[in-house]
Motif scaffolding. Structure first.
Motif, PDB file in Angstrom:
ATOM      1  N   VAL A 173       0.833  -1.299  -0.029  1.00  0.00           N
ATOM      2  CA  VAL A 173      -0.038  -0.235  -0.008  1.00  0.00           C
ATOM      3  C   VAL A 173       0.934   1.142  -0.173  1.00  0.00           C
ATOM      4  CG1 VAL A 173      -1.916   1.378   1.250  1.00  0.00           C
ATOM      5  CG2 VAL A 173      -1.924  -1.270   1.199  1.00  0.00           C
ATOM      6  N   THR A 174       0.470   2.235  -0.873  1.00  0.00           N
ATOM      7  CA  THR A 174       1.301   3.587  -0.684  1.00  0.00           C
ATOM      8  C   THR A 174       1.641   3.924   0.777  1.00  0.00           C
ATOM      9  OG1 THR A 174      -0.170   3.994  -2.755  1.00  0.00           O
ATOM     10  CG2 THR A 174       1.271   6.111  -1.715  1.00  0.00           C
ATOM     11  N   PRO A 175       2.789   4.081   1.008  1.00  0.00           N
ATOM     12  CA  PRO A 175       3.216   4.157   2.432  1.00  0.00           C
ATOM     13  C   PRO A 175       2.861   5.765   2.870  1.00  0.00           C
ATOM     14  CG  PRO A 175       5.091   4.352   0.974  1.00  0.00           C
ATOM     15  CD  PRO A 175       4.105   3.735   0.273  1.00  0.00           C
ATOM     16  N   THR A 176       2.676   6.638   1.727  1.00  0.00           N
ATOM     17  CA  THR A 176       2.732   8.128   2.392  1.00  0.00           C
ATOM     18  C   THR A 176       0.939   8.158   2.805  1.00  0.00           C
ATOM     19  OG1 THR A 176       2.145   8.612  -0.181  1.00  0.00           O
ATOM     20  CG2 THR A 176       4.270   9.166   0.969  1.00  0.00           C
ATOM     21  N   ALA A 177       0.143   7.185   2.475  1.00  0.00           N
ATOM     22  CA  ALA A 177      -1.031   7.275   2.971  1.00  0.00           C
ATOM     23  C   ALA A 177      -1.253   6.848   4.273  1.00  0.00           C
ATOM     24  CB  ALA A 177      -1.980   6.330   2.183  1.00  0.00           C
ATOM     25  N   GLN A 178      -0.249   6.389   5.016  1.00  0.00           N
ATOM     26  CA  GLN A 178      -0.216   5.905   6.431  1.00  0.00           C
ATOM     27  C   GLN A 178       0.743   6.812   7.111  1.00  0.00           C
ATOM     28  OE1 GLN A 178       1.769   2.344   5.842  1.00  0.00           O
ATOM     29  NE2 GLN A 178      -0.198   1.115   4.858  1.00  0.00           N
ATOM     30  N   PRO A 179       0.190   7.377   8.355  1.00  0.00           N
ATOM     31  CA  PRO A 179       1.010   8.052   9.486  1.00  0.00           C
ATOM     32  C   PRO A 179       1.953   7.602   9.895  1.00  0.00           C
ATOM     33  CG  PRO A 179      -1.412   8.223   9.818  1.00  0.00           C
ATOM     34  CD  PRO A 179      -1.331   7.259   8.743  1.00  0.00           C
ATOM     35  N   HIS A 180       3.220   7.893   9.929  1.00  0.00           N
ATOM     36  CA  HIS A 180       4.430   7.418  10.353  1.00  0.00           C
ATOM     37  C   HIS A 180       4.850   6.244   9.860  1.00  0.00           C
ATOM     38  CE1 HIS A 180       3.650  10.178  13.884  1.00  0.00           C
ATOM     39  NE2 HIS A 180       2.592   9.579  13.927  1.00  0.00           N
ATOM     40  N   SER A 181       4.647   6.321   8.576  1.00  0.00           N
ATOM     41  CA  SER A 181       5.053   5.058   7.594  1.00  0.00           C
ATOM     42  C   SER A 181       6.710   5.056   7.447  1.00  0.00           C
ATOM     43  CB  SER A 181       4.524   5.312   6.157  1.00  0.00           C
ATOM     44  OG  SER A 181       5.138   6.273   5.755  1.00  0.00           O
ATOM     45  N   TRP A 182       7.104   3.582   6.799  1.00  0.00           N
ATOM     46  CA  TRP A 182       8.379   3.543   6.856  1.00  0.00           C
ATOM     47  C   TRP A 182       9.029   4.522   5.813  1.00  0.00           C
ATOM     48  CZ3 TRP A 182      10.045   2.757   1.873  1.00  0.00           C
ATOM     49  CH2 TRP A 182       9.222   2.491   0.986  1.00  0.00           C
TER      50      TRP A 182
END
Length: 371
Positions: free
Chosen positions: A280-289
């Protein structure tokens, strides 16, 4: 032809026009103050029936909400991700304002005011971006255009309104050193970061890759599908432009890609989560890798899509021509590539001036001009 007759009212005689519509059903129009007004109306009706522009007043009573449902159902040409965005805009911005209004009562000024309110916002509602305003207006205009084609209204009141200008975000580019620093900070995702930064693949194109799509010998990637997040679920579809393309990658990526392909079947996803589904697109998740990796590499504010811009920048700096960059990125035309990355070709303009100067001096015209 229709007929005209008078009838009494408390305010005096009025005139009534009785006529048949194109479907041969009889209808009337009452309330004309003079016979002349009634005659003009009847003549206009007969003229419009003859040239096919007659508008049935009853048809104009259909609401935007009623017609919008059918319009949305007809958007089968759109990808699931695009449909989700359109449906959201309809639900949040269009239907609440226009859903209960009949298409015949909508005026140009009403649409202009609505567009301005969306762009300006209020104390209760946050101002919408130009993209959001343009999308919402486009939906309303399309529904009303369908009403025009169905002969419900004579013209589209949403056409010609003043719309906000969409200002593109300034491109950010990484150098080779910055890109490799970000890749190293990304740990297990380092191969994916380098692939994005050197091929210009979109996130969904990269995460939709399977071993059968990667030719290590020719160093080519076949972009045949796209993995897009829609309402929390990853949907597999065709590439953004519906067109397949072949994308080259540099030889130094071969060892890393070979390792990424190890143990995977032809139909597996190369860059997958623990369930084997595309990442899943990481920038759509807070504190992503990805956000953590950017901070560790000292590159805050860089988006995943900036890696696509970086690939274009590095390719052009390496001497690739516009046509090659267009094919690599999957743009519809070289003109589009030039429009998107015009800032990357400034050096070419300097080179043109230098070569013209050299050519003029070689032809000895400089001396003639000076004399």
């Amino acid at each position: 032809m229709g007929t005209i007759d008078s009838y009494p009212t408390s305010s005096g005689n009025r005139y009534r026009v009785t006529y048949r519509k194109p479907d041969h059903l009889q209808t009337t129009k009452r309330g004309f103050r003079t016979k002349k007004e009634a005659q003009i109306f009847l003549a206009n009706v007969e003229s419009r029936k003859a040239d096919g522009t007659y508008i049935d007043p009853a048809s104009a009573r259909a609401t935007v909400g009623q017609l919008g449902v059918g319009w949305l159902a007809g958007q089968t040409h759109l990808k699931p991700s695009s449909i989700a965005v359109v449906e959201s805009s309809w639900r949040l911005h269009v239907e609440p304002v226009w859903g209960s209004k009949s298409v015949g009562e909508i005026r140009f000024s009403d649409v202009q005011t609505w567009v301005a309110d969306l762009a300006r916002g209020s104390s209760e509602v946050k101002a919408k971006s130009a993209s959001s305003v343009l999308r919402a207006h486009g939906i309303l205009a399309s529904v009303l255009e369908a009403a025009v084609r169905d002969h419900r209204i004579p013209s589209n009141p949403a056409r010609g309104v003043m719309l906000p200008r969409k200002v593109g975000r300034e491109h950010r580019y990484l150098t080779h050193e910055q890109l490799h620093r970000l890749a190293e900070a990304s740990g297990t995702y380092s191969t994916l970061i380098r692939l994005l930064g050197y091929t210009g693949l979109r996130w969904g194109e990269a995460t939709g890759l399977r071993p059968q799509d990667i030719n290590l010998e020719r160093r080519r990637i076949s972009v045949v599908q796209n993995a897009v997040l829609v309402k929390g679920e990853v949907i597999i579809g065709t590439p953004k432009t519906h067109k397949r393309r072949s994308v080259p990658f540099p030889a130094f990526l071969v060892p890393a890609l070979t390792a990424a392909l190890a143990g995977r079947e032809r139909e597996d996803f190369v860059f997958a989560d623990l369930r084997g589904r595309p990442l899943v697109t990481p920038t759509a998740q807070p504190h992503s890798w990805y956000n953590r990796s950017m901070a560790a590499a000292g590159l805050p504010g860089m988006t995943i899509h900036d890696l696509r811009h970086t690939a274009a920048s590095l390719a052009i700096a390496a001497g690739a021509n516009v046509k090659a960059v267009q094919k690599m990125l999957g743009h519809a035309s070289a003109a589009m590539t030039l429009d998107v990355y015009a800032d990357l070709f400034d050096d070419d303009l300097d080179a043109v001036a230098t070569r013209l100067d050299q050519a003029a001096r070689s032809a000895s015209v400089i001396k003639l001009a000076d004399s």
